[in-house]
Scaffold this active site. Structure first.
Site, PDB file in Angstrom:
ATOM      1  N   SER A  57      10.842 -17.887   4.634  1.00  0.00           N
ATOM      2  CA  SER A  57       9.763 -17.759   3.651  1.00  0.00           C
ATOM      3  C   SER A  57       9.625 -16.370   3.042  1.00  0.00           C
ATOM      4  CB  SER A  57       8.426 -18.169   4.279  1.00  0.00           C
ATOM      5  OG  SER A  57       8.318 -19.564   4.331  1.00  0.00           O
ATOM      6  N   LYS A  60       9.572 -16.270  -0.697  1.00  0.00           N
ATOM      7  CA  LYS A  60       8.395 -16.384  -1.568  1.00  0.00           C
ATOM      8  C   LYS A  60       8.064 -15.082  -2.285  1.00  0.00           C
ATOM      9  CE  LYS A  60       6.273 -20.289   0.906  1.00  0.00           C
ATOM     10  NZ  LYS A  60       7.149 -20.532   2.058  1.00  0.00           N
ATOM     11  N   SER A 121       1.511 -19.115   3.242  1.00  0.00           N
ATOM     12  CA  SER A 121       2.911 -19.541   3.089  1.00  0.00           C
ATOM     13  C   SER A 121       3.021 -21.039   2.836  1.00  0.00           C
ATOM     14  CB  SER A 121       3.733 -19.150   4.333  1.00  0.00           C
ATOM     15  OG  SER A 121       5.111 -19.128   4.030  1.00  0.00           O
ATOM     16  N   LYS A 246       5.473 -10.335   3.737  1.00  0.00           N
ATOM     17  CA  LYS A 246       5.770 -11.753   3.926  1.00  0.00           C
ATOM     18  C   LYS A 246       6.561 -12.016   5.196  1.00  0.00           C
ATOM     19  CE  LYS A 246       5.181 -15.870   2.709  1.00  0.00           C
ATOM     20  NZ  LYS A 246       5.097 -16.128   4.150  1.00  0.00           N
TER      21      LYS A 246
END
Length: 443
Positions: A57, A60, A121, A246
């Site tokens: 993730s 992202k 997320s 992140k």
């Protein structure tokens, strides 16, 4: 002109007084790691940073970049409505994935999808953003790869907007990608993406720093979102100054984290990929433990320091000769100060290097009048006395250790009579030299 020349050659000139990145006592229990100064992009530590690995993730961050860019350009509005497609609705109810549930044919504005993606997320919300920007996730994936190229990233491949393995899409993965594909990048490319995200859209931190928030408050669909970045000062693995960026986890990528923290006028970016605990096993906490090591190292050992002030005159090179002018010299000084993040106590290990613009200064070291006050005649960069080299994520970062060198006063062109007399004098000087040379040849 001097700055253009500087960026072109500075990589060969600038050297740092510390050990090369990675040659420290720092050891990170992860497949790859990197520590970067967020201001200049200087790499302070790296470990297997060019290895291409799963990013989960952390993907992202690219979706965030493209959304913030689209909003800035007026292509997307925060209050723009998105109607949930059937595949996105089904994925949003997969409890094995990070998600906020979205209703079939429900409408959600872009801002709440963005907050769900950035804080929690949420994967289906991320696909919704991709569809808003690209029309389809497949088109959006092409935009992701194109943007990565434009940002100068290396060692990357994007196959979806979320960071999931494509198998998690259960047959609805983006067109043109494989059913088992997963996004990959190197730690260095990931850090470079984070660097550009923070430089171009610092407002992202307003959202990445939110520890908790409700999705759809006041409705039957309310969901309490807690930020997966547990290093935020309000959460369990708190670290002073952390405000992004992140996390990421898949079976393929392991436990990953791109972090950033700001304190005492310094900001750093870290990346850990497939982090391990002391026993060699991946776990949720390990990525934060390894990130903490790098933050501790950076905040303890590095300080942004002014190494050269503005209006600095290099010893032995304070002037440039001028021909055809009313004065035969012009003083030169640095225009701007040069500051750099360096290890504490190592300021004296640097020395300035002057590079003159060959289009302004001839091979004899002379300028031709007229010379204007403030005219750029070259640049100064820095060199380490021990010859060790530093690396930066971008050429622009490399350019941060350069200062233009300018003329400090006007030198007017001499009038025609002075120039003529000088020419005559030069003619007779050359003639006399020839006569003397000929006479010497007779004896």
């Amino acid at each position: 002109m001097a700055i253009v020349l500087a960026v072109a050659v500075a990589a060969g000139l600038f050297t740092a007084p510390t050990k090369a990145a990675g040659e420290t006592n720092l050891k990170i229990n992860a497949a790859a790691a990197i520590l970067v100064d967020a201001d200049s992009g200087r790499v302070l530590f790296e470990q297997n940073a060019d290895n291409v690995l799963g990013i989960a993730s952390m993907t992202k961050m690219m979706t965030e970049y493209l959304l913030l860019e689209a909003v800035k350009e007026g292509k997307v509005k925060w209050d723009q409505q998105y109607t949930v497609s059937d595949p996105v609705q089904k994925l949003s109810h997969d409890r094995s994935l990070s998600n906020v549930p979205l209703r079939a044919n429900g409408t959600y504005n872009v801002r709440e999808l963005y907050e769900a993606m950035t804080i929690y997320s949420a994967n289906a919300a991320t696909i919704g953003i991709a569809e808003v920007i690209g029309g389809s996730e497949g088109n959006f994936v092409k935009m992701m790869n194109d943007k990565a190229e434009k940002l100068g990233l290396k060692d990357y491949k994007f196959v979806n907007s979320t960071g999931l393995n494509n198998r998690d899409y259960k047959g609805t993965h983006p067109e043109g990608t494989g059913a088992e594909d997963e996004n990959v990048m190197s730690a260095k490319a990931t850090a470079k993406l984070a660097f550009h995200l923070l430089k171009d859209f610092p407002e992202v931190l307003e959202t990445t720093s939110i520890p908790r928030k409700e999705f759809r408050p006041g409705t039957d669909d309310v969901i309490k979102m807690e930020n997966w970045n547990w290093m935020l000062p309000e959460l369990v693995f708190k670290y002073p100054g952390v405000d992004g960026l992140k996390t990421g986890t898949t079976d393929f990528a392991g436990y990953c984290f791109t972090g950033t923290a700001s304190r005492d006028g310094k900001r750093f970016i870290t990346v850990v990929m497939d982090a391990k605990n002391a026993s060699g096993k991946g776990d949720y906490k390990a990525r934060f433990d390894e990130t903490r090591k790098m933050f501790d190292y950076a905040f303890t050992n590095y300080t942004k320091t002014e190494i050269l002030p503005a209006d600095y005159a290099i010893k032995g090179k304070k002037t440039v000769n001028v021909i055809k002018g009313k004065e035969d010299k012009v003083n030169i000084r640095t225009k701007d100060p040069i500051s750099l993040i360096i290890k504490n106590g190592e300021k004296d290990n640097y020395k300035p290097v002057l590079v003159l613009d060959k289009k302004k200064v001839n091979s004899k070291g002379e300028m031709t009048a007229p010379v204007k006050k403030g005219e750029v005649v070259g640049y100064v960069t820095l060199e380490a006395k021990n010859g060790s080299k530093a690396t930066f994520l971008t050429d622009k970062g490399q350019g941060s250790v350069i200062s233009p060198v300018i003329a400090t006063e006007n030198v007017e062109k001499a009038n025609w009579f002075v120039l003529m007399m000088g020419g005559i004098g030069g003619f007779f000087a050359d003639l006399w030299g020839s006569i003397v040379s000929g006479i010497k040849g007779l004896f």
